[in-house]
Design an enzyme around this catalytic site. Structure first.
Site, PDB file in Angstrom:
ATOM      1  N   ASP A 179      -1.039  47.869  24.142  1.00 13.54           N
ATOM      2  CA  ASP A 179      -0.275  47.423  25.314  1.00 13.54           C
ATOM      3  C   ASP A 179       1.162  47.933  25.266  1.00 13.54           C
ATOM      4  OD1 ASP A 179      -2.519  46.061  26.181  1.00 13.54           O
ATOM      5  OD2 ASP A 179      -1.880  44.129  25.394  1.00 13.54           O
TER       6      ASP A 179
ATOM      7  N   GLU B  46      -4.702  45.505  19.855  1.00 10.38           N
ATOM      8  CA  GLU B  46      -4.453  45.205  21.271  1.00 10.38           C
ATOM      9  C   GLU B  46      -2.965  45.183  21.570  1.00 10.38           C
ATOM     10  OE1 GLU B  46      -4.671  45.029  24.788  1.00 10.38           O
ATOM     11  OE2 GLU B  46      -6.667  44.479  24.111  1.00 10.38           O
TER      12      GLU B  46
ATOM     13  N   SER C 154      -8.154  47.142  28.833  1.00  8.54           N
ATOM     14  CA  SER C 154      -6.883  46.739  28.219  1.00  8.54           C
ATOM     15  C   SER C 154      -5.809  47.798  28.403  1.00  8.54           C
ATOM     16  CB  SER C 154      -7.064  46.503  26.721  1.00  8.54           C
ATOM     17  OG  SER C 154      -7.642  45.263  26.468  1.00  8.54           O
TER      18      SER C 154
END
Length: 373
Positions: free
Chosen positions: A165, A161, A363
């Site tokens: 990002d 994650e 995400s």
């Protein structure tokens, strides 16, 4: 002071004070009995009794966080499930390609700072160099900020994650500074992480991206504590983009019912859903539609808590499988959508082994819109 509690941090912009002390002192201060609870692999603390505050603080203290830290947050990231990413038949999109497709400004973000809040995981310098060499843009400045003792831990599973990002923001605006605020995965640290970004007068972020959340009904009145931080950000002109989730219209509350994810449902943030984006050779859009696959899909639906905002007046929602159409009874999310299908996902390197991955999920949408701002 009279209860031996010590102020260790004050977030003036959000009117939050962080205190520490011994269990017996918290019990006396708030009229409770704190307990440590182990449920399977999960250990947390909660309390017995009715929470109270000293009379002289009535009307001053509006909520108390941290006496129950049972809530955990989930990342909204979906990986492309293939054995070998090197096959030429597997397509992917770079953040730069997505920005071109959406006809965004060509500014690279020079002089701006994007805050990314995380709840586990980490990155290495090798992850950064390999990722940005792969997608063909300069490696951005990335700074780690610890909140509540969290560490930069690239061996943790949440590192996918973190690097997704970073890759999305850096691929779209490589000249922008990125600050990764990382906290333990608990409700009090969730609030503290946002407050750390909002109150950071050293890095001064202009926008915050969050790819974490959980079922809207989990929070009770404690949701107000998080909304207070979001309102402080709004007053300061700091936009917040939050992934709506990857669970379709049923977040996973256990009730097998239509449900949405918070904080994406908060009226003080922009909830970001996901699409499947198909581009031609010059990165123009051939088609774009809601991301929905058998194992995951863009989350969306109607809040059970927040009123319908004026700009959604008259809009409808359609229930499945009945097909019943009704006027929105509460706030509908997501507010906006963007590339999220892992089949049109982004590539990056992550972890201590510097592994190549391709992932999407909502995400991927939140940091892309943060990059736009």
């Amino acid at each position: 002071k009279s209860y031996n509690l010590n102020v260790v941090r004050a977030y003036n912009r959000g009117a939050n004070v962080v205190v520490t002390g011994c269990v017996k002192d918290f019990n006396l201060a708030f009229g409770i009995t704190l307990n440590q609870i182990t449920d399977g692999n999960k250990t947390y603390h909660s309390y017995d009794g009715k929470l109270s505050i000293p009379l002289e603080l009535d009307g001053i203290i509006t909520f108390v966080l941290g006496l129950d830290d049972s809530i955990r947050f989930e990342k909204s990231m979906t990986a492309l499930e293939v054995d070998d990413l090197s096959a030429s038949t597997i397509s992917y999109v770079t953040p730069e390609h997505a920005a071109t497709a959406y006809q965004w400004p060509t500014s690279k973000g020079y002089g701006q700072t994007v805050a990314i809040v995380e709840f586990g995981g980490g990155f290495t310098s090798q992850n950064l160099t390999s990722t940005f060499n792969y997608i063909g843009v300069p490696t951005p400045s990335v700074t780690f900020v610890s909140v509540d003792g969290a560490t930069n831990n690239p061996a943790n599973s949440a590192s996918t994650e973190v690097m997704l990002d970073i890759a999305v923001v850096g691929g779209a605006v490589p000249k922008a500074n990125q600050v990764i605020y990382t906290a333990p995965n608990s409700l009090p640290s969730f609030v503290n992480c946002f407050n750390a970004a909002i109150n950071d007068t050293v890095h001064n972020p202009c926008v915050i991206s969050c790819s974490w959340g959980t079922y809207e009904g989990s929070y009770g009145s404690l949701r107000n504590a998080i909304d207070t931080a979001f309102q402080a950000a709004a007053i300061l002109g700091i936009s917040i983009f939050v992934a709506s989730g990857d669970y379709g219209s049923e977040y996973g509350s256990g009730a097998n019912a239509i449900s949405v994810q918070y904080p994406a449902s908060s009226p003080y943030v922009t909830g970001c859903g996901g699409t499947t984006l198909n581009l031609d050779s010059v990165f123009s859009i051939i088609s774009e539609y809601t991301w929905n696959q058998t194992t995951a899909g863009s989350a969306g639906g109607v809040s059970i808590i927040y009123a319908t905002p004026a700009y959604q007046s008259g809009l409808t929602s359609k229930a499945y499988p009945s097909g019943t159409v009704s006027v929105l009874s509460k706030r509908g999310i997501p507010d906006i959508g963007g590339n999220a299908d892992p089949a049109s996902g982004y590539r990056f390197y992550y972890g201590t082994l510097n592994t190549l991955a391709q992932s999407g999920g909502t995400s991927a949408t939140a940091p892309l819109y943060a990059a736009l701002v």
